[in-house]
Design a protein around this motif. Sequence first.
Motif, PDB file in Angstrom:
ATOM      1  N   ASP A 272      14.607 -29.119  31.177  1.00 27.58           N
ATOM      2  CA  ASP A 272      14.331 -27.746  31.607  1.00 27.58           C
ATOM      3  C   ASP A 272      13.962 -26.907  30.393  1.00 27.58           C
ATOM      4  OD1 ASP A 272      14.239 -25.193  32.643  1.00 27.58           O
ATOM      5  OD2 ASP A 272      16.091 -25.391  33.807  1.00 27.58           O
ATOM      6  N   PRO A 273      12.721 -26.406  30.301  1.00 28.20           N
ATOM      7  CA  PRO A 273      12.334 -25.593  29.135  1.00 28.20           C
ATOM      8  C   PRO A 273      13.154 -24.329  28.995  1.00 28.20           C
ATOM      9  CG  PRO A 273      10.652 -25.498  30.865  1.00 28.20           C
ATOM     10  CD  PRO A 273      11.608 -26.581  31.253  1.00 28.20           C
ATOM     11  N   ARG A 274      13.771 -23.866  30.084  1.00 24.47           N
ATOM     12  CA  ARG A 274      14.611 -22.670  30.002  1.00 24.47           C
ATOM     13  C   ARG A 274      15.910 -22.924  29.237  1.00 24.47           C
ATOM     14  NH1 ARG A 274      14.001 -21.456  36.396  1.00 24.47           N
ATOM     15  NH2 ARG A 274      14.416 -23.709  36.323  1.00 24.47           N
ATOM     16  N   ALA A 275      16.224 -24.181  28.980  1.00 27.20           N
ATOM     17  CA  ALA A 275      17.422 -24.526  28.216  1.00 27.20           C
ATOM     18  C   ALA A 275      17.098 -24.955  26.789  1.00 27.20           C
ATOM     19  CB  ALA A 275      18.193 -25.632  28.924  1.00 27.20           C
ATOM     20  N   ALA A 276      15.821 -25.004  26.441  1.00 24.74           N
ATOM     21  CA  ALA A 276      15.453 -25.498  25.104  1.00 24.74           C
ATOM     22  C   ALA A 276      16.055 -24.647  23.998  1.00 24.74           C
ATOM     23  CB  ALA A 276      13.929 -25.536  24.977  1.00 24.74           C
ATOM     24  N   GLY A 277      16.027 -23.338  24.173  1.00 28.25           N
ATOM     25  CA  GLY A 277      16.560 -22.454  23.137  1.00 28.25           C
ATOM     26  C   GLY A 277      18.058 -22.555  23.008  1.00 28.25           C
ATOM     27  N   THR A 278      18.775 -22.623  24.114  1.00 25.09           N
ATOM     28  CA  THR A 278      20.234 -22.723  24.037  1.00 25.09           C
ATOM     29  C   THR A 278      20.660 -24.067  23.455  1.00 25.09           C
ATOM     30  OG1 THR A 278      20.170 -23.368  26.380  1.00 25.09           O
ATOM     31  CG2 THR A 278      20.735 -21.098  25.895  1.00 25.09           C
ATOM     32  N   ASN A 279      19.971 -25.123  23.822  1.00 23.85           N
ATOM     33  CA  ASN A 279      20.310 -26.432  23.241  1.00 23.85           C
ATOM     34  C   ASN A 279      20.075 -26.439  21.735  1.00 23.85           C
ATOM     35  OD1 ASN A 279      21.048 -27.426  25.735  1.00 23.85           O
ATOM     36  ND2 ASN A 279      19.068 -28.388  26.144  1.00 23.85           N
ATOM     37  N   ASP A 280      19.019 -25.772  21.287  1.00 24.10           N
ATOM     38  CA  ASP A 280      18.768 -25.665  19.850  1.00 24.10           C
ATOM     39  C   ASP A 280      19.870 -24.859  19.161  1.00 24.10           C
ATOM     40  OD1 ASP A 280      16.529 -27.199  19.860  1.00 24.10           O
ATOM     41  OD2 ASP A 280      15.086 -25.546  19.691  1.00 24.10           O
ATOM     42  N   LEU A 281      20.349 -23.792  19.809  1.00 24.28           N
ATOM     43  CA  LEU A 281      21.440 -23.002  19.225  1.00 24.28           C
ATOM     44  C   LEU A 281      22.670 -23.867  18.991  1.00 24.28           C
ATOM     45  CD1 LEU A 281      21.287 -19.622  21.206  1.00 24.28           C
ATOM     46  CD2 LEU A 281      20.729 -19.975  18.795  1.00 24.28           C
ATOM     47  N   ILE A 282      22.960 -24.742  19.936  1.00 25.22           N
ATOM     48  CA  ILE A 282      24.121 -25.629  19.787  1.00 25.22           C
ATOM     49  C   ILE A 282      23.918 -26.579  18.608  1.00 25.22           C
ATOM     50  CG2 ILE A 282      25.434 -27.476  20.904  1.00 25.22           C
ATOM     51  CD1 ILE A 282      24.798 -26.014  23.591  1.00 25.22           C
ATOM     52  N   LYS A 283      22.704 -27.103  18.459  1.00 28.19           N
ATOM     53  CA  LYS A 283      22.402 -27.966  17.312  1.00 28.19           C
ATOM     54  C   LYS A 283      22.601 -27.217  15.994  1.00 28.19           C
ATOM     55  CE  LYS A 283      18.846 -30.733  19.673  1.00 28.19           C
ATOM     56  NZ  LYS A 283      17.393 -31.059  19.696  1.00 28.19           N
ATOM     57  N   GLN A 284      22.331 -25.901  16.008  1.00 32.71           N
ATOM     58  CA  GLN A 284      22.423 -25.094  14.788  1.00 32.71           C
ATOM     59  C   GLN A 284      23.837 -24.586  14.526  1.00 32.71           C
ATOM     60  OE1 GLN A 284      19.506 -22.025  15.500  1.00 32.71           O
ATOM     61  NE2 GLN A 284      17.890 -23.534  15.861  1.00 32.71           N
ATOM     62  N   GLY A 285      24.779 -24.917  15.405  1.00 28.86           N
ATOM     63  CA  GLY A 285      26.171 -24.558  15.140  1.00 28.86           C
ATOM     64  C   GLY A 285      26.790 -23.560  16.081  1.00 28.86           C
ATOM     65  N   ALA A 286      26.049 -23.085  17.097  1.00 30.49           N
ATOM     66  CA  ALA A 286      26.640 -22.184  18.076  1.00 30.49           C
ATOM     67  C   ALA A 286      27.747 -22.901  18.847  1.00 30.49           C
ATOM     68  CB  ALA A 286      25.569 -21.676  19.049  1.00 30.49           C
ATOM     69  N   THR A 287      28.737 -22.135  19.277  1.00 24.94           N
ATOM     70  CA  THR A 287      29.843 -22.712  20.045  1.00 24.94           C
ATOM     71  C   THR A 287      29.384 -23.052  21.457  1.00 24.94           C
ATOM     72  OG1 THR A 287      31.466 -21.441  18.789  1.00 24.94           O
ATOM     73  CG2 THR A 287      32.168 -22.298  20.922  1.00 24.94           C
ATOM     74  N   LEU A 288      29.591 -24.305  21.852  1.00 29.57           N
ATOM     75  CA  LEU A 288      29.195 -24.760  23.186  1.00 29.57           C
ATOM     76  C   LEU A 288      30.154 -24.179  24.220  1.00 29.57           C
ATOM     77  CD1 LEU A 288      28.077 -28.316  24.135  1.00 29.57           C
ATOM     78  CD2 LEU A 288      29.827 -27.172  25.511  1.00 29.57           C
ATOM     79  N   VAL A 289      29.601 -23.658  25.319  1.00 31.71           N
ATOM     80  CA  VAL A 289      30.402 -23.000  26.345  1.00 31.71           C
ATOM     81  C   VAL A 289      30.200 -23.693  27.686  1.00 31.71           C
ATOM     82  CG1 VAL A 289      30.682 -20.885  27.707  1.00 31.71           C
ATOM     83  CG2 VAL A 289      30.403 -20.752  25.232  1.00 31.71           C
ATOM     84  N   THR A 290      31.310 -24.124  28.286  1.00 33.74           N
ATOM     85  CA  THR A 290      31.268 -24.648  29.654  1.00 33.74           C
ATOM     86  C   THR A 290      32.223 -23.882  30.563  1.00 33.74           C
ATOM     87  OG1 THR A 290      32.962 -26.322  29.151  1.00 33.74           O
ATOM     88  CG2 THR A 290      30.639 -26.961  28.890  1.00 33.74           C
ATOM     89  N   GLU A 291      33.019 -22.978  29.986  1.00 37.71           N
ATOM     90  CA  GLU A 291      33.934 -22.142  30.766  1.00 37.71           C
ATOM     91  C   GLU A 291      34.313 -20.931  29.922  1.00 37.71           C
ATOM     92  OE1 GLU A 291      37.574 -24.168  31.572  1.00 37.71           O
ATOM     93  OE2 GLU A 291      37.733 -25.017  29.551  1.00 37.71           O
ATOM     94  N   ALA A 292      34.818 -19.892  30.573  1.00 36.22           N
ATOM     95  CA  ALA A 292      35.155 -18.651  29.877  1.00 36.22           C
ATOM     96  C   ALA A 292      36.222 -18.860  28.811  1.00 36.22           C
ATOM     97  CB  ALA A 292      35.608 -17.596  30.885  1.00 36.22           C
ATOM     98  N   ALA A 293      37.110 -19.845  29.026  1.00 28.75           N
ATOM     99  CA  ALA A 293      38.180 -20.101  28.053  1.00 28.75           C
ATOM    100  C   ALA A 293      37.620 -20.456  26.682  1.00 28.75           C
ATOM    101  CB  ALA A 293      39.090 -21.215  28.559  1.00 28.75           C
ATOM    102  N   ASP A 294      36.450 -21.089  26.640  1.00 28.53           N
ATOM    103  CA  ASP A 294      35.836 -21.420  25.350  1.00 28.53           C
ATOM    104  C   ASP A 294      35.559 -20.151  24.547  1.00 28.53           C
ATOM    105  OD1 ASP A 294      35.765 -24.141  26.055  1.00 28.53           O
ATOM    106  OD2 ASP A 294      33.805 -23.911  27.027  1.00 28.53           O
TER     107      ASP A 294
END
Length: 380
Positions: A272-294
């Motif tokens: 999904d191209p709409r996720a390309a930027g967020t996936n890149d952020l994770i590669k660059q060190g952004a904190t991965l989020v799957t729930e609000a607790a994160d």
Amino acid sequence: MLPPQGDAVDAINPSVELTESERIDRLRLIRSDNVGPRTFYSLVDHFGTARAALERLPDLARRGGAQRSGRICSADEAKAELAASRKFGIAWRAPGEDGYPARLATLDDAPPLLAVRGDTKTLMRPMIAIVGSRNASGAGLKFAGQLARELGEAGFVVISGLARGVDQAAHRTSVESGTIAVLAGGHDCIYPPEHGDLLAAILDQSGAAISEMPLGHEPRARDFPRRNRLISGASLGVVVVEAAHRSGSLITARMAAEQGREVFAVPGSPLDPRAAGTNDLIKQGATLVTEAADIINAVAPIMERPVMHPAGEPDSEPFEHDPQGHDRDQITGLLGPAPISIDDLVRMSGASPAIVRTVLLELELAGRLERHGGGLVSLL
């Protein structure tokens, strides 16, 4: 987890309260030609007051090479703007005043005056920004709403840009718990126009809206990155739900990192191209989020530290009263269309930091200098 809703407050010291004349002088200065937030603070730090700085603008611009003096906002114009704002339910607040988000006040380019409408108590609570694609997927919209709802239940205010897609979903789901809309234009120039009803609902339910623009200002393309710095600057961290490459949401994430805010990203399908930027952020060190607790767990230690160093504190480096002509020529000669750091200008010119800062201020007031993030400047 945070204390129950309303108990958690971002506190900043010291508390200030401008007089009406000081508010008018501040508005005059920031509305004058070639005066942006950083220049505003430099002028006030150097000359002591906004009124004293206003008196020096023509001379500084002339020394910077201006062929004619730029427009200086008159007292009558400033009074008229404040009066029109009051009729619209808007209060213009300065850093340190009640209703001015505490973390936003720590930026070196924080708005010297912020147009605030709505519940000022909400503006003083800890915020999490949720941003993302305007054409988000159904799953992205659902997850943005879920995060906003759970963050609201945990005591956070959700802040976003009132845009279509993820912004809209985040605002709508957090209306009851408290949400803040950051506007790119004036309070009477809502973009997109169809979100006027959403903004009305936000204001009716203890939410708020903020802008640094005057009434009547229609948002332009360059106003949205300026708005984005307010979204990230006021928050503890920025959550990017969906963002394609070259998305405006990635600009917000970059600004958050530069401002020392936490950056969170929701992973998406590689297809999904709409996720390309967020996936890149994770590669660059952004904190991965799957729930609000994160998010809540990551910002909990930050919540324990007081908010310090509001914008407008005196600069450690003074200005030179009147740089010599050869210093001015040398510093100007080192400048060009490519951005260069101020530290490099000091090193290459051999001039003192005070002289370099003064020459740059003169050039900026003459409309010849552009400031970039990270202490970079270039000649126009």
